[in-house]
Design a protein around this motif. Structure first.
Motif, PDB file in Angstrom:
ATOM      1  N   TRP A   1      43.676  44.983  28.595  1.00  0.00           N
ATOM      2  CA  TRP A   1      44.043  44.415  29.893  1.00  0.00           C
ATOM      3  C   TRP A   1      42.795  44.271  30.764  1.00  0.00           C
ATOM      4  O   TRP A   1      42.019  45.203  30.903  1.00  0.00           O
ATOM      5  CB  TRP A   1      45.050  45.312  30.601  1.00  0.00           C
ATOM      6  CG  TRP A   1      46.415  45.290  29.992  1.00  0.00           C
ATOM      7  CD1 TRP A   1      46.915  46.156  29.071  1.00  0.00           C
ATOM      8  CD2 TRP A   1      47.458  44.345  30.256  1.00  0.00           C
ATOM      9  NE1 TRP A   1      48.203  45.821  28.737  1.00  0.00           N
ATOM     10  CE2 TRP A   1      48.564  44.708  29.454  1.00  0.00           C
ATOM     11  CE3 TRP A   1      47.567  43.225  31.087  1.00  0.00           C
ATOM     12  CZ2 TRP A   1      49.757  43.988  29.465  1.00  0.00           C
ATOM     13  CZ3 TRP A   1      48.762  42.514  31.100  1.00  0.00           C
ATOM     14  CH2 TRP A   1      49.833  42.900  30.301  1.00  0.00           C
TER      15      TRP A   1
ATOM     16  N   LEU B   1      46.580  40.853  36.112  1.00  0.00           N
ATOM     17  CA  LEU B   1      46.199  41.670  34.965  1.00  0.00           C
ATOM     18  C   LEU B   1      46.544  40.862  33.721  1.00  0.00           C
ATOM     19  O   LEU B   1      47.688  40.436  33.561  1.00  0.00           O
ATOM     20  CB  LEU B   1      46.958  43.005  34.963  1.00  0.00           C
ATOM     21  CG  LEU B   1      46.345  44.152  35.763  1.00  0.00           C
ATOM     22  CD1 LEU B   1      47.283  45.353  35.753  1.00  0.00           C
ATOM     23  CD2 LEU B   1      44.982  44.560  35.204  1.00  0.00           C
TER      24      LEU B   1
ATOM     25  N   GLU C   1      41.287  42.391  34.590  1.00  0.00           N
ATOM     26  CA  GLU C   1      41.699  41.861  35.890  1.00  0.00           C
ATOM     27  C   GLU C   1      40.946  40.574  36.194  1.00  0.00           C
ATOM     28  O   GLU C   1      39.738  40.491  36.010  1.00  0.00           O
ATOM     29  CB  GLU C   1      41.425  42.914  36.968  1.00  0.00           C
ATOM     30  CG  GLU C   1      41.965  42.563  38.336  1.00  0.00           C
ATOM     31  CD  GLU C   1      41.773  43.687  39.336  1.00  0.00           C
ATOM     32  OE1 GLU C   1      41.607  43.380  40.536  1.00  0.00           O
ATOM     33  OE2 GLU C   1      41.782  44.867  38.920  1.00  0.00           O
TER      34      GLU C   1
END
Length: 303
Positions: free
Chosen positions: A264, A252, A266
Motif C-alpha cells: 500500500w 491509499l 499513498e
C-alpha cells in the motif's frame, strides 16, 4: 501550470480540517488530589465542536478532568483524521495510524450563560449542516448515502450530545501549541500564528461521510483504480480514499512490489479547480471519474 505551493495544503490548514471533520478526541489533564497537582495524566475520549478556531469540549460531569482542572488548567488534546469503515480495518492490517493533531494549552470552564450561547451556536451550525445534506444534489447524496454511517453523521452525533440528559461541563480549549503528526508518525510543529489565521474547509464537517461513502461503494472503488491509472500512471489492485479537502484527496493504493507481492502506498489526487464546499467536491470527483474513463478507453483503443 501552478506550482506545488498552490496545490498542497499547509500544515496549519490540515490541522484545521482534521479538527473540523471530527467530533471526538482524547483530552489529557494532570491528575490532582488533596495535596495538589501530580505528574500523572488522566485521559478520556470526549466530544467537541470547533468554534472560531478553538475546540469547545463537553466533559461528562463525573469525569476526573473536572477535578483536575480546578487545580491545574494545563491540558493537551489529540484528534485524529476520520478513518471510518474499510479504512479503519485497513489501518489495523497495515499497523498504520491516521494523521493527527496534538494541541497543548489550558482549558477554561464556561459559565452557564456562555454554555447556553455556545449550545445555541452549535445547534445553528448543526442545523445548517443537516440542511445542506438534505438539500444536496444527486451526486452528493449518491456518495453520502453509501456510507455505513447511515443517518448517523457528525451532526446527528453532536445533536444527540445536546439532547442528552447527562450533565456536562463545557470547556474552551485555549491553544498554546499545535503539532501535526503525519501517517508515518512524523511530528511537524505548526506556527501558532499560521494555525490561528487558517480556516477549515467548508466540506470538512462532511469528510467522514465522504470518505466512507466512496470507500463503501464497490463501483467507486473500481473507478478509483481507473482514476489512478489515468492520472497517476499507477496500475493498482485496490484503492481507497484516505482524506479529502478543497484541493483534492489522498488515496491509499495497492501497487505491485517485488516478487509478485503488493504494497500500500499513498498518493495525492489534485483537482483542477478548488472545491469550495461538499457540492463542488462531489462534482469535481464525478468529473474526474468520467475523464479518467475516457482516457483509459482512448489509450486502450476502445474509445
Amino acid at each position: 501550470m501552478k506550482g506545488t505551493r498552490a496545490t498542497a495544503l499547509s500544515l496549519a490548514q490540515k490541522c484545521k480540517n482534521i479538527l473540523a471533520s471530527n467530533w471526538q478526541g482524547n483530552l489529557n489533564t494532570i491528575k490532582a488530589d488533596s495535596k495538589g497537582s501530580k505528574q500523572e495524566i488522566h485521559t478520556s475520549r470526549v466530544k467537541y465542536l470547533l468554534k472560531r478556531g478553538k475546540p469547545y469540549i463537553w466533559v461528562p460531569d463525573k469525569d476526573k478532568h473536572n477535578l483536575n482542572t480546578v487545580v491545574d488548567e494545563r491540558a493537551s488534546f489529540a484528534v485524529a483524521s476520520p478513518y471510518p469503515g474499510p479504512l479503519a480495518s485497513l489501518f489495523k492490517t497495515m499497523k498504520k495510524l491516521p494523521a493527527r493533531v496534538a494541541l497543548t494549552g489550558e482549558v477554561e470552564a464556561l459559565s452557564d450563560e456562555k454554555v447556553r450561547s455556545t449550545t445555541e451556536n452549535l445547534r445553528e451550525v448543526l442545523t445548517s449542516e443537516q440542511k445542506a445534506m438534505v438539500g444536496s444534489s444527486y451526486a452528493v447524496s449518491g456518495i453520502l448515502t453509501s456510507s455505513t454511517f447511515g443517518n448517523t453523521s457528525r451532526s446527528e452525533i453532536l445533536v444527540e450530545l445536546l439532547d442528552s440528559d447527562e450533565k456536562y461541563v463545557v470547556y474552551k480549549f485555549n491553544i498554546s501549541s499545535c503539532m501535526f503528526i503525519d501517517g508515518n508518525v512524523g511530528n511537524h510543529e505548526v506556527e501558532l500564528d499560521d494555525f490561528q489565521a487558517s480556516k477549515a474547509d467548508k466540506l470538512s464537517p462532511f469528510a467522514a461521510k465522504l470518505i466512507d461513502g466512496i470507500n463503501q461503494s464497490q463501483i467507486r472503488r473500481r473507478t478509483l483504480l481507473v482514476l489512478c491509472l489515468a492520472f497517476l500512471n499507477v496500475n493498482a489492485k485496490d484503492a481507497c480514499v484516505l482524506s479529502v479537502d478543497r484541493k483534492g484527496f489522498d488515496v491509499l493504493v495497492k501497487v505491485p512490489s517485488h516478487g509478485g507481492e503488493y504494497n500500500w502506498k499513498e498518493f495525492r489526487v489534485r483537482f483542477e479547480e478548488e472545491a469550495a464546499d461538499v457540492e463542488r467536491f462531489c462534482h469535481q470527483l464525478v468529473k474526474m471519474e468520467e475523464r479518467a474513463l475516457e482516457i483509459v478507453k482512448s489509450s486502450s483503443g476502445l474509445g
